[in-house]
Design an enzyme around this catalytic site. Structure first.
Site, PDB file in Angstrom:
ATOM      1  NE  ARG A  34      38.133 -50.721  78.571  1.00 45.30           N
ATOM      2  CZ  ARG A  34      37.077 -50.376  77.834  1.00 45.30           C
ATOM      3  NH1 ARG A  34      36.241 -49.438  78.247  1.00 45.30           N
ATOM      4  NH2 ARG A  34      36.823 -50.978  76.682  1.00 45.30           N
ATOM      5  CG  ASN A  84      35.183 -41.747  72.716  1.00 47.75           C
ATOM      6  OD1 ASN A  84      36.301 -41.934  72.229  1.00 47.75           O
ATOM      7  ND2 ASN A  84      34.140 -42.488  72.401  1.00 47.75           N
ATOM      8  CE1 TYR A  85      36.186 -45.685  77.398  1.00 49.46           C
ATOM      9  CE2 TYR A  85      35.092 -45.210  75.322  1.00 49.46           C
ATOM     10  CZ  TYR A  85      35.064 -45.722  76.608  1.00 49.46           C
ATOM     11  OH  TYR A  85      33.898 -46.268  77.091  1.00 49.46           O
ATOM     12  CD  GLU A  90      35.343 -47.746  66.832  1.00 48.39           C
ATOM     13  OE1 GLU A  90      34.335 -47.147  66.384  1.00 48.39           O
ATOM     14  OE2 GLU A  90      35.832 -47.556  67.947  1.00 48.39           O
ATOM     15  CB  CYS A 100      32.180 -45.780  68.727  1.00 48.39           C
ATOM     16  SG  CYS A 100      33.241 -46.880  69.630  1.00 48.39           S
TER      17      CYS A 100
HETATM   18  O1  G3H Z   1      33.896 -45.079  71.597  1.00 52.34           O
HETATM   19  C1  G3H Z   1      34.378 -46.125  71.190  1.00 52.34           C
HETATM   20  C2  G3H Z   1      34.873 -47.127  72.119  1.00 52.34           C
HETATM   21  O2  G3H Z   1      35.619 -48.087  71.401  1.00 52.34           O
HETATM   22  C3  G3H Z   1      33.780 -47.766  72.918  1.00 52.34           C
HETATM   23  O3  G3H Z   1      34.311 -48.496  73.951  1.00 52.34           O
HETATM   24  O4  G3H Z   1      32.371 -49.963  74.520  1.00 52.34           O
HETATM   25  O5  G3H Z   1      34.260 -49.669  76.093  1.00 52.34           O
HETATM   26  O6  G3H Z   1      32.670 -47.804  75.684  1.00 52.34           O
HETATM   27  P1  G3H Z   1      33.352 -49.013  75.113  1.00 52.34           P
END
Ligand code: G3H
Length: 506
Positions: A124, A177-178, A273, A307
């Site tokens: 991605r 988390n990312y 964010e 999130c």
């Molecule tokens: O955790 C915050 C991310 O911006 C969420 O991304 O909707 O692809 O999981 P996502």
């Protein structure tokens, strides 16, 4: 470019590792160990938080060096033709695809992301870089041209050319988390627009972030100093990075600490964010199978540590039992275990996080809520739980668990549902399930959130969609095009024709 062999990967990433096995940081095109002589550890959430990787504890002087290198590199990079900048980004994306495996493995170890999801995150991210390169060409090739005589009292003697120019140095702070995708979502738009970056990876996910940076650093046409990565404890270098006079923009994704970051980043554009409490409102006429599927996917993917996870179900009383039954049936099929085994539910990122989640559940249960799957925790691993009969007195109705625990509030009216959505301190996304298009639009309009999904779970992607929160969920809009806009400034050049002259189109 074919997927690299293990030996090729080892050679490609050799520079990022010090002889003692710790990971280096990147400044001015050089992978270095810190003069502090100290390292920090990322921990393995699936292995009792044992040390996973060591990385450099950078000093403030090294932060200064990173900014100085970025400033110098930006000046040269901004002059590189746009299509060449875009081409260099495509090369970075190709390297990322070819050398994906070690980056994905780092995510499995450091943040307990299921192996297949870690691999998806890398793909991605490469796609995001490619799209940013294309979008940069489209968006930055255009300017505006204005004529003065449209304004009262003016002649046609001033011609205004408007373009967008880079801000300079963008500070990128992605979350755990990312650690790859939310890093490149900042870096790629910044670079295509002609900026340089200083990146501060999260502690958990740091090593994945260093692998990602190597894919930019290894592109021959990307100048040294364009991408810099400083690592270490936020307590030592976090504020220093944000308040640094050389930072021309701060792009931050993370938790409530972002509120402090936004206050410290004075007089530069910010893109923040900071989490959410995304509600899923399910009306009596909804497709309950679709709603249950969205609640499970939206609430429990990556153990709820997104999130955009569904963090509150607002179910109309008439259908609540049926919705809960369908949702529980799907929860029963989720596997719980190790990220290496691709379990659906894996350990949450830290013991502190697991304690917090458990505390929210205990508070709710003490006040009369019911866990529909017995609450079960083994170290950081929390089994998925739907919590019924939650009401407004419980913390779980308002706070963000960031774990595999989804509260259900039974509501009797649209107004009651909207009260839970709009009295939340957050406003990231929300979703509404109904077959009535008019109602969907009206409810979406009334929800104080950055995005509303109709008949679908909250989600940031696809990555070119605008993504924004209101209230404590953030400020500014992300999404590739929006990020390019945030990371550039408007520049006007006005040509003044000879005094009093006007020209007519002949
Ligand atoms: O955790 C915050 C991310 O911006 C969420 O991304 O909707 O692809 O999981 P996502």
């Amino acid at each position: 470019m074919a997927t690299a062999s293990d030996a090729d990967d080892a050679a490609f990433y050799a520079d990022i590792r010090a002889p003692d096995g710790s990971f280096k940081f990147l400044v001015n095109g050089e992978w270095r160990v810190s003069s502090s002589g100290a390292t920090c550890d990322s921990l393995n959430p699936s292995r009792a938080n044992a040390a996973a990787h060591a990385f450099q504890a950078c000093t403030r002087a090294e932060v200064d060096e990173a900014y100085a290198a970025a400033k110098a590199a930006h000046k040269a990079w901004a002059k590189v033709p746009l299509q060449e900048r875009a081409a260099r980004l495509h090369e970075a994306a190709a390297l990322m695809r070819a050398h994906a495996a070690p980056m994905a493995r780092a995510m499995v170890v450091e943040i307990a992301k299921a192996a297949k999801d870690a691999a998806t995150e890398v793909r991605r991210s490469a796609d995001l870089i490619d799209y940013a390169a294309q979008e940069g060409l489209r968006a930055l090739a255009k300017g505006e041209f204005l004529l003065s005589d449209a304004f009262p009292g003016q002649k046609r003697d001033k011609l205004c050319m408007v373009t967008r120019v880079p801000l300079g140095v963008v500070l990128c702070i992605p979350p755990f988390n990312y650690p790859v995708n939310l890093a490149v979502s900042k870096i790629a738009p910044a670079l295509v627009a002609g900026n340089a970056v200083v990146v501060k990876p999260p502690t958990q996910g740091c090593v994945a972030g260093l692998h990602m940076a190597r894919c930019f650093d290894a592109v021959p046409g990307i100048p040294k100093g364009l991408v810099n990565v400083v690592t270490g404890k936020g307590a030592t270098i976090g504020d220093y990075l944000v308040e640094h006079p050389a930072a021309n923009c701060v792009s931050f994704t993370g938790g409530d600490t972002g509120l402090g970051v936004a206050k410290k980043a004075a007089m530069v554009p910010v893109q923040m964010e900071l989490g959410g409490k995304d509600a899923c409102v399910v009306f009596p006429d909804a497709d309950l199978d679709a709603a249950a599927k969205a609640i499970v996917k939206g609430g429990f993917s990556y153990a709820g540590q997104r999130c955009t996870a569904v963090k509150l179900v607002l179910a109309f009383e008439e259908i609540a039992d049926e919705l809960i039954e369908k949702t529980c049936a799907a929860i029963g099929k989720l596997s719980v275990g190790l990220p290496e085994d691709d379990a659906d539910i894996t350990a949450v990122v830290s013991e502190k996080s697991a304690d917090f989640i458990e505390g929210l559940v205990q508070d709710a249960v003490a006040k009369g809520a019911r866990c529909l799957q017995p609450f079960r925790r083994e170290a950081n691993l929390i089994y998925p739980t739907l919590v019924d009969a939650v009401d407004e007195t419980m913390r779980l109705a308002w706070e963000e668990p960031f774990g595999p625990v989804v509260p259900v509030v039974r509501v009797r009216s649209t107004q009651e549902a909207l009260r839970f959505v709009n009295e939340s301190k957050y406003g990231l996304q929300g979703c509404v399930f109904t077959r009535d298009v008019e109602r969907a639009i009206r409810v979406a309009d009334a929800m104080e959130t950055g995005t509303v999904q109709i008949n679908g779970a909250p989600s940031r992607g696809p990555d070119h969609f605008p993504f924004q929160g209101v209230k404590c969920s953030g400020v500014g809009s992300q999404g590739i095009g929006n990020s390019i806009e945030t990371m550039t400034k408007v520049k006007s050049t006005v040509i003044n024709l000879a005094q009093g002259a006007s020209y007519a189109m002949a």
